[in-house]
Design an enzyme around this catalytic site. Structure first.
Site, short mmCIF file in Angstrom:
data_model
loop_
_atom_site.label_atom_id
_atom_site.label_comp_id
_atom_site.label_asym_id
_atom_site.label_seq_id
_atom_site.Cartn_x
_atom_site.Cartn_y
_atom_site.Cartn_z
N GLU A 30 -3.93 3.74 1.71
CA GLU A 30 -3.89 3.86 3.16
C GLU A 30 -4.22 5.43 3.33
OE1 GLU A 30 -1.64 4.11 7.36
OE2 GLU A 30 -1.11 2.28 5.95
N HIS A 58 0.74 -1.17 -0.06
CA HIS A 58 -0.10 -0.07 -0.07
C HIS A 58 0.88 1.21 0.00
CE1 HIS A 58 0.26 -0.36 4.25
NE2 HIS A 58 0.68 0.92 4.34
N GLU A 69 -2.29 10.42 -11.88
CA GLU A 69 -2.00 10.41 -13.58
C GLU A 69 -2.84 9.21 -13.62
OE1 GLU A 69 1.40 9.67 -16.99
OE2 GLU A 69 1.83 8.98 -14.79
N HIS A 92 3.71 11.62 -8.04
CA HIS A 92 2.05 11.35 -8.47
C HIS A 92 1.94 9.75 -7.88
CE1 HIS A 92 4.10 10.58 -12.22
NE2 HIS A 92 3.28 9.46 -12.33
#
Length: 132
Positions: free
Chosen positions: A56, A5, A126, A74
């Site tokens: 998260e 994550h 993106e 990003h």
């Protein structure tokens, strides 16, 4: 090894959950409340671990905004239709505090179809058009 994550600190947990689920179509996977430690978590994604990486969302109680700094770039998300995803974000942009910062089109010098959006806390995402 695998990516599990990415954690993003957010200023309003429900607003961020709404953005990722309503505008991007992710699922709220689970939440955790830690009142003694003064934070709350929400995990969102297109599926859960171990098959999919998750985001998260961390809300530190009482902190409404963060300096994003210059190191973060990003998150990239593959979507079947970049224009349709931007339309969904645009329809909820004011309500959810999101924005399209680069309209859909081919990447400069290439043919990959992309767009950039920002989430309610200013994180850049993106969108990359992918089939299947």
């Amino acid at each position: 090894m695998r990516l599990l994550h990415t954690m993003l600190r957010v200023g309003n947990l429900q607003r961020s959950i709404d953005f990722y689920t309503q505008a991007l179509g992710m699922t709220l996977l689970r939440t955790t409340e830690r009142p003694d430690q003064n934070y709350s978590l929400a995990f969102v994604g297109f599926g859960s671990n171990p098959d999919h990486a998750e985001i998260e969302l961390t809300y530190n109680h009482g902190v409404e905004s963060y300096e994003l700094g210059s190191a973060f770039g990003h998150i990239a998300i593959g979507v079947p239709d970049v224009s349709a995803t931007c339309d969904a974000v645009r329809a909820k942009a004011q309500q959810l505090g999101a924005a399209i910062t680069r309209e859909p089109g081919p990447v400069k010098g290439g043919t990959t179809f992309i767009a950039f959006i920002t989430d309610p806390d200013g994180y850049k995402i993106e969108l990359i058009q992918r089939s299947g």
